[in-house]
Design an enzyme around this catalytic site. Structure first.
Site, mmCIF file in Angstrom:
data_model
loop_
_atom_site.group_PDB
_atom_site.id
_atom_site.type_symbol
_atom_site.label_atom_id
_atom_site.label_comp_id
_atom_site.label_asym_id
_atom_site.label_seq_id
_atom_site.Cartn_x
_atom_site.Cartn_y
_atom_site.Cartn_z
ATOM 1 N N LYS A 1 -2.604 -39.242 46.670
ATOM 2 C CA LYS A 1 -2.741 -37.941 46.112
ATOM 3 C C LYS A 1 -3.608 -36.754 46.942
ATOM 4 C CE LYS A 1 -1.296 -39.538 41.441
ATOM 5 N NZ LYS A 1 -1.602 -39.310 39.981
ATOM 6 N N ARG B 1 -5.099 -46.182 36.107
ATOM 7 C CA ARG B 1 -3.549 -46.001 36.566
ATOM 8 C C ARG B 1 -3.332 -47.511 36.392
ATOM 9 N NH1 ARG B 1 -4.469 -43.478 42.784
ATOM 10 N NH2 ARG B 1 -4.973 -41.286 41.677
ATOM 11 N N TYR C 1 -14.798 -42.674 27.944
ATOM 12 C CA TYR C 1 -14.189 -43.693 27.241
ATOM 13 C C TYR C 1 -15.436 -44.346 26.468
ATOM 14 C CZ TYR C 1 -10.482 -43.038 30.530
ATOM 15 O OH TYR C 1 -9.712 -42.386 31.106
ATOM 16 N N SER D 1 -12.579 -43.489 34.374
ATOM 17 C CA SER D 1 -12.251 -44.706 34.092
ATOM 18 C C SER D 1 -13.287 -45.775 35.115
ATOM 19 C CB SER D 1 -10.636 -45.135 34.202
ATOM 20 O OG SER D 1 -10.279 -44.995 35.442
ATOM 21 N N LYS E 1 -13.619 -33.581 37.827
ATOM 22 C CA LYS E 1 -13.384 -34.932 37.659
ATOM 23 C C LYS E 1 -13.582 -35.555 38.899
ATOM 24 C CE LYS E 1 -9.580 -37.437 36.396
ATOM 25 N NZ LYS E 1 -8.084 -37.343 35.912
ATOM 26 N N LYS F 1 -10.653 -31.482 40.769
ATOM 27 C CA LYS F 1 -10.244 -32.862 40.571
ATOM 28 C C LYS F 1 -10.108 -33.401 41.812
ATOM 29 C CE LYS F 1 -6.916 -36.125 38.664
ATOM 30 N NZ LYS F 1 -5.313 -36.296 37.853
ATOM 31 N N GLU G 1 -11.312 -22.983 43.733
ATOM 32 C CA GLU G 1 -10.429 -23.484 42.582
ATOM 33 C C GLU G 1 -11.034 -22.825 41.387
ATOM 34 O OE1 GLU G 1 -7.877 -25.115 42.726
ATOM 35 O OE2 GLU G 1 -7.560 -26.182 44.372
HETATM 36 C C1 PBG Z 1 -3.132 -38.274 36.446
HETATM 37 C C2 PBG Z 1 -4.646 -38.314 35.636
HETATM 38 C C3 PBG Z 1 -5.321 -39.393 36.089
HETATM 39 C C4 PBG Z 1 -6.553 -39.361 35.331
HETATM 40 C C5 PBG Z 1 -6.213 -38.533 34.579
HETATM 41 N N1 PBG Z 1 -5.103 -37.968 34.580
HETATM 42 C C6 PBG Z 1 -5.100 -40.374 37.343
HETATM 43 C C7 PBG Z 1 -4.650 -39.706 38.752
HETATM 44 O O1 PBG Z 1 -4.662 -38.552 38.906
HETATM 45 O O2 PBG Z 1 -4.067 -40.567 39.459
HETATM 46 C C8 PBG Z 1 -7.688 -40.409 35.912
HETATM 47 C C9 PBG Z 1 -8.640 -40.729 34.289
HETATM 48 C C10 PBG Z 1 -9.523 -41.757 34.778
HETATM 49 O O3 PBG Z 1 -9.465 -42.578 35.596
HETATM 50 O O4 PBG Z 1 -10.333 -41.890 33.859
HETATM 51 N N2 PBG Z 1 -2.531 -36.898 35.883
#
Ligand code: PBG
Length: 330
Positions: free
Chosen positions: A223, A211, A319, A280, A254, A201, A239
């Site tokens: 992050k 968010r 989505y 997203s 991701k 990720k 990982e």
């Molecule tokens: C946080 C989490 C995030 C997403 C899924 N779980 C956002 C982040 O890490 O800030 C993002 C998914 C998306 O953008 O569709 N645990």
């Protein structure tokens, strides 16, 4: 009149001559059953708040989530990833609410599994929806503390398994979380609950609309000390190695579209099924271009999802899952 060039021994175009032939040689098949639909859950009744930056998605109360799940199953989409929008008053430094008895997220999972026992429900395991700091891990003096976070994630996972989630989805990127979650689930008797690990990720700019939907942006900092550097590829193998050893049932990459090379790399090196999260911001880009009339949604949407599958993903979280399933039906 067709000119004949006898020196051309190979003519790849022969296999593209008609739709029937193209079907015979098609290498990638994407079906609604490969897709997971993410859903944003909010406490209450009759709530359906569209997300302005992600117009295909909405923050919904359980009644509307149940209706959405019913129509999705009717279209062949049977798997769902649920994310909670937690009121600020329920957040604290140690994400206590994530495993509280009266937690509306866990309550919702029970109700969904009661009504749709054949569905597959995937949870989100991370502190950020419940944390007053808005980070995926425990924060002390501005630092994210890995090993204090682990038992919290384990407790959250057991509570989610108990509430009926089929698969837990650790999305926090703490070191060692898959192992500790596996151990906790097994100890509690949930040895059949799967783990879809957010293996690679990235600290990506493409999570913005998510968010917005959950109001879960970090209160300070970013992050980057736990999510991966977008410049790195080999690190994803480390990982994946660790998650495999620790017992992950799925390895997730991701975002998906900007990381197709990572999907390909993991699928070439690991036999554990790969899941890809079409996030997203990646959906929002496509939707915005299509709403402007700059791209044709009916063509660009299936091409987008197919590219992720072609790269090596077994599972695609998107989505656009329902739009794809409707497109298949037409
Ligand atoms: C946080 C989490 C995030 C997403 C899924 N779980 C956002 C982040 O890490 O800030 C993002 C998914 C998306 O953008 O569709 N645990």
């Amino acid at each position: 009149m067709e000119l004949n060039s006898p020196f051309l021994q190979r003519r790849p175009r022969r296999n593209r001559a008609s739709e029937s032939i193209r079907q015979l040689v098609r290498e990638t098949n994407l079906e609604p059953g490969h897709l997971v639909l993410p859903l944003f859950l909010i406490e209450g009744n009759a709530i359906h708040h569209q997300i302005p930056s992600l117009p295909v998605a909405a923050r919904m109360s359980l009644d509307n989530i149940l209706r959405t799940i019913e129509s999705a199953i009717g279209l062949g989409v049977n798997s769902f990833m649920i994310f909670p929008a937690v009121p600020e008053k329920n957040k604290d430094k140690i994400a206590t609410y994530s495993y509280a008895e009266d937690n509306f997220y866990l309550e919702a999972s029970r109700k969904i599994k009661e009504q749709f026992p054949e569905s597959c429900l995937i949870s989100d395991v991370a502190m950020d929806p419940y944390s007053s700091d808005g980070h995926d891990g425990y924060v002390e003096n501005g630092k994210i503390i890995n090993d204090i976070t682990l038992p919290i994630l384990a407790k959250m996972s057991v509570a989610q398994a108990q509430a009926g989630f089929d698969i837990v989805g650790p999305s926090d990127m703490m070191d060692g979380r898959v192992g500790i979650i596996r151990e906790a689930l097994d100890k509690a008797g949930y040895y059949n609950t799967g783990i879809m690990s957010y293996t690679a990720k990235y600290a990506s700019a493409f999570y913005g609309p998510f968010r917005d939907a959950l109001d879960s942006a970090p209160k300070s900092g970013d992050k980057k000390t736990y999510q991966m550097d977008p410049a790195n590829s080999r690190e994803a193998l480390i990982e994946a190695e660790l998650d495999t050893q620790e017992g992950a049932d799925f390895l997730m990459v991701k975002p998906a579209l900007h990381y197709l090379d990572i999907i390909k790399n993991l699928s070439a090196n690991f036999d554990t099924p790969i899941a890809a999260y079409h996030v997203s911001g990646e959906c929002a880009m496509l939707l915005a271009a299509c709403q402007n009339g700059w791209l044709d949604y009916e063509k660009a949407m299936p091409e987008t999802l197919t590219s992720i599958r072609r790269a090596g993903a077994s599972v695609i979280i998107s989505y656009l899952a329902l739009d794809f399933a409707r497109w298949v039906k037409r």
